[in-house]
Write a protein that holds these residues in place. Structure first.
Motif, short mmCIF file in Angstrom:
data_model
loop_
_atom_site.label_atom_id
_atom_site.label_comp_id
_atom_site.label_asym_id
_atom_site.label_seq_id
_atom_site.Cartn_x
_atom_site.Cartn_y
_atom_site.Cartn_z
N ARG A 90 0.83 -1.21 0.00
CA ARG A 90 0.00 0.00 0.00
C ARG A 90 0.86 1.27 0.00
O ARG A 90 1.67 1.46 0.90
CB ARG A 90 -0.91 -0.01 1.23
CG ARG A 90 -1.83 -1.21 1.32
CD ARG A 90 -2.45 -1.36 2.69
NE ARG A 90 -1.44 -1.65 3.72
CZ ARG A 90 -1.71 -1.80 5.01
NH1 ARG A 90 -2.95 -1.66 5.44
NH2 ARG A 90 -0.74 -2.06 5.86
N VAL A 91 0.66 2.10 -1.03
CA VAL A 91 1.42 3.35 -1.14
C VAL A 91 0.44 4.51 -1.24
O VAL A 91 -0.46 4.51 -2.10
CB VAL A 91 2.33 3.34 -2.39
CG1 VAL A 91 3.12 4.65 -2.48
CG2 VAL A 91 3.28 2.14 -2.37
N PHE A 92 0.63 5.51 -0.38
CA PHE A 92 -0.24 6.69 -0.41
C PHE A 92 0.59 7.90 -0.84
O PHE A 92 1.67 8.15 -0.30
CB PHE A 92 -0.84 6.95 0.97
CG PHE A 92 -1.98 7.92 0.95
CD1 PHE A 92 -3.27 7.48 0.69
CD2 PHE A 92 -1.78 9.27 1.19
CE1 PHE A 92 -4.34 8.37 0.66
CE2 PHE A 92 -2.84 10.17 1.17
CZ PHE A 92 -4.12 9.72 0.90
N LEU A 93 0.08 8.63 -1.83
CA LEU A 93 0.75 9.84 -2.32
C LEU A 93 0.08 11.07 -1.74
O LEU A 93 -1.14 11.22 -1.80
CB LEU A 93 0.69 9.89 -3.85
CG LEU A 93 1.23 8.68 -4.61
CD1 LEU A 93 1.15 8.93 -6.11
CD2 LEU A 93 2.66 8.37 -4.19
N LEU A 94 0.91 11.95 -1.18
CA LEU A 94 0.41 13.21 -0.62
C LEU A 94 0.82 14.39 -1.49
O LEU A 94 1.93 14.39 -2.05
CB LEU A 94 0.98 13.43 0.78
CG LEU A 94 0.45 12.55 1.92
CD1 LEU A 94 1.30 12.77 3.17
CD2 LEU A 94 -1.01 12.85 2.21
#
Length: 217
Positions: free
Chosen positions: A131-135
């Motif tokens: 799981r990768v979250f981009l901000l």
């Protein structure tokens, strides 16, 4: 790079993974996803089913499986989806059978989904999920990007900004968090995450036999 001929260990059989990219609208996940698909032959886009109409240039079976509301609801009832959600009045779902078979054969899949879909996938196939979250670098920059598209009304942009704040609040439900203040640097970081996760010992299904051969006197 994984599966390079220079390193025999890279060619060992392995189980595939599910790389999830999530971000609020305008934070760059679609661009990063497109770059990964263009540059990495070992990852495939997960083609979702959706009830929305095709946009110009979209191809059924390549971009999405476009289905009726009745078809979608029937697939939900039959538990044919790994995950599904309704966003801005349209439903999206990930077909189960093809993905599970591909993972067993070492195929990697890319998912461009929100935090709700991510939770569903993680609950069902935890060991296969990355799981990768981009901000965005700031809320002001996110608003500027959304406005700069020139495709949405101010009411739609306001709704997207409100949803963005809600999505950002789930950042701690991800394995990796990357700030996208430069698209090239952001891509490099996501690519490094993908390569490292491919090499996890638990995914190297061919390691046991390989190591046993090394230990033979």
């Amino acid at each position: 790079m994984v599966n390079s001929p220079e390193n025999p260990a890279d060619t060992l059989a392995r189980r595939g993974l599910m790389l999830i990219l999530s971000s609020p609208s305008g934070a760059g996940k679609t661009t990063i996803a497109r770059m990964l698909l263009e540059r990495d032959p070992h990852i495939r886009n997960s083609v979702s089913c959706t009830t929305r109409a095709p946009r110009p240039g979209e191809v059924d079976g390549k971009d999405y499986h476009f289905v009726s509301r009745e078809q979608f609801d029937r697939m939900v009832a039959d538990e044919d989806f790994l995950e599904w959600a309704t966003v801005f009045g349209h439903s999206y779902g990930t077909p189960k059978a093809q993905v599970k078979a591909g993972l067993k054969d070492g195929q990697d899949y890319l998912f461009d989904i929100d935090w709700q879909g991510t939770q569903q996938l993680y609950q069902k196939l935890e060991r296969d999920v990355v799981r990768v979250f981009l901000l965005p670098p700031s809320i002001d920059e996110l608003r500027r990007r959304l406005t700069g598209r020139g495709t949405d009304s101010m009411d739609v942009i306001a709704a997207r900004m409100e949803r963005a704040r809600s999505e950002i609040s789930h950042w701690d439900g991800y394995d990796y968090v990357v700030v996208n203040d430069d698209i090239a640097q952001c891509f490099d970081k996501v690519e490094q995450i993908l390569y490292a996760e491919r090499m996890r010992r638990a995914r190297q299904t061919g390691l046991i036999g390989f190591v046993r051969e090394l230990m033979v006197p």
